[in-house]
Design a protein around this motif. Structure first.
Motif, PDB file in Angstrom:
ATOM      1  N   HIS A 117      80.449  47.376  71.956  1.00 32.17           N
ATOM      2  CA  HIS A 117      81.884  46.294  71.168  1.00 32.17           C
ATOM      3  C   HIS A 117      82.674  46.114  70.475  1.00 32.17           C
ATOM      4  O   HIS A 117      83.216  45.439  69.607  1.00 32.17           O
ATOM      5  N   GLU A 148      69.833  49.306  71.457  1.00 37.68           N
ATOM      6  CA  GLU A 148      71.072  47.803  71.135  1.00 37.68           C
ATOM      7  C   GLU A 148      70.097  46.808  70.678  1.00 37.68           C
ATOM      8  O   GLU A 148      71.095  45.966  69.796  1.00 37.68           O
ATOM      9  N   ASP A 149      69.366  46.347  70.812  1.00 39.56           N
ATOM     10  CA  ASP A 149      68.321  45.109  70.093  1.00 39.56           C
ATOM     11  C   ASP A 149      68.840  45.098  68.572  1.00 39.56           C
ATOM     12  O   ASP A 149      69.069  44.328  68.022  1.00 39.56           O
ATOM     13  N   GLY A 182      77.809  42.615  66.993  1.00 37.80           N
ATOM     14  CA  GLY A 182      78.747  42.264  67.340  1.00 37.80           C
ATOM     15  C   GLY A 182      80.088  41.997  66.187  1.00 37.80           C
ATOM     16  O   GLY A 182      80.855  41.150  67.040  1.00 37.80           O
ATOM     17  N   ASP A 183      80.223  41.595  65.446  1.00 40.82           N
ATOM     18  CA  ASP A 183      80.068  41.337  64.682  1.00 40.82           C
ATOM     19  C   ASP A 183      81.227  41.784  63.478  1.00 40.82           C
ATOM     20  O   ASP A 183      82.395  41.526  62.470  1.00 40.82           O
ATOM     21  N   GLU A 214      71.896  44.883  67.512  1.00 40.85           N
ATOM     22  CA  GLU A 214      72.438  43.712  67.592  1.00 40.85           C
ATOM     23  C   GLU A 214      72.052  42.652  66.320  1.00 40.85           C
ATOM     24  O   GLU A 214      72.695  41.905  65.990  1.00 40.85           O
ATOM     25  N   ARG A 215      71.013  42.757  65.977  1.00 40.77           N
ATOM     26  CA  ARG A 215      69.904  42.166  64.999  1.00 40.77           C
ATOM     27  C   ARG A 215      70.837  42.748  63.452  1.00 40.77           C
ATOM     28  O   ARG A 215      70.683  42.034  62.336  1.00 40.77           O
TER      29      ARG A 215
END
Length: 228
Positions: free
Chosen positions: A88, A54-55, A63-64, A58-59
């Motif tokens: 998400h 997940e990290d 999320g967008d 996220e990078r």
């Protein structure tokens, strides 16, 4: 739209190029250094790391993003990435190699938005090239269903019949029809079949050979029109 693609191998990089050419934003996630460098040289934004974490996602901006395509050759990585993306709120596409086809439909297909089989898509393209213009597979709809575009020939047993009179097998339906010189549209019961007319047919793989003989009039083996 904005997309995150897991894997910059043959399938992932080609998909990313198509999306970019259409004006979309694409970020690739790749764990292999050499592949990451090739994608970077091709002008893509790259996040290096394990796409099942997940990290890392996220990078990559999960999320967008609007959707995530998990397109590596590793089913476990792909499914983990899709699970995170679902959390998400993204649309998810899961790549599966042909060997896992049955297993995925039973375990994973209802947990992602779409499952894709690159080998199957490649085989459809090769088969269409070999068959020529009379029969063309358009898409696999489900595990046992395919949409096929067929062109009426002089030898068709249904030549001169109306759509209503065409006696297709129980597991086949005409979903679109077009005269030889006109665009395809919704089939009407009184449309008549003449040489060069086209029918889009949704059918079970097992009856595609029979449908081919009715519409095209060719006596080849059933597998030529079905999945192989």
């Amino acid at each position: 739209m904005r997309f995150v693609i897991i894997g910059s191998g043959r399938v992932g990089l080609r998909t990313a190029r198509v999306l970019r050419d259409e004006g979309h934003e694409v970020t690739l996630v790749e764990i292999d250094d050499d592949r990451a460098e090739r994608a970077r040289e091709a002008g893509f934004e790259i996040v290096e790391g394990d796409g099942s974490r997940e990290d890392v996602l996220e990078r990559a901006g999960v999320g967008d993003a609007d959707a995530l395509g998990a397109l590596t050759s590793d089913l476990n990585v792909n499914f983990a990435a899709c699970s995170i993306a679902k959390h998400h709120g993204l649309r998810t596409v899961l790549r599966v190699d042909e060997d896992y086809r049955e297993e995925v439909y039973q375990k994973y297909a209802d947990q992602v938005d779409q499952v894709v089989y690159p080998e199957r898509l490649g085989a459809i393209g090769a088969k269409n090239a070999l068959l020529g213009g009379s029969v063309r597979a358009i898409a696999d709809i489900a595990q046992n269903l395919q949409v096929v575009l067929m062109t009426v020939s002089d030898d068709s047993p249904m030549h001169g019949y109306s759509i209503e009179e065409v006696a297709l097998p129980a597991h086949a339906r005409v979903i679109a029809f077009g005269k030889a010189d006109q665009p395809m549209g919704i089939p009407m019961t009184d449309d008549s079949l003449e040489t060069g007319d086209r029918l889009a047919i949704l059918a079970d793989f097992e009856v595609l050979g029979e449908v081919r003989q009715l519409i095209v009039g060719e006596s080849g083996v059933a597998a030529a029109a079905g999945g192989a």
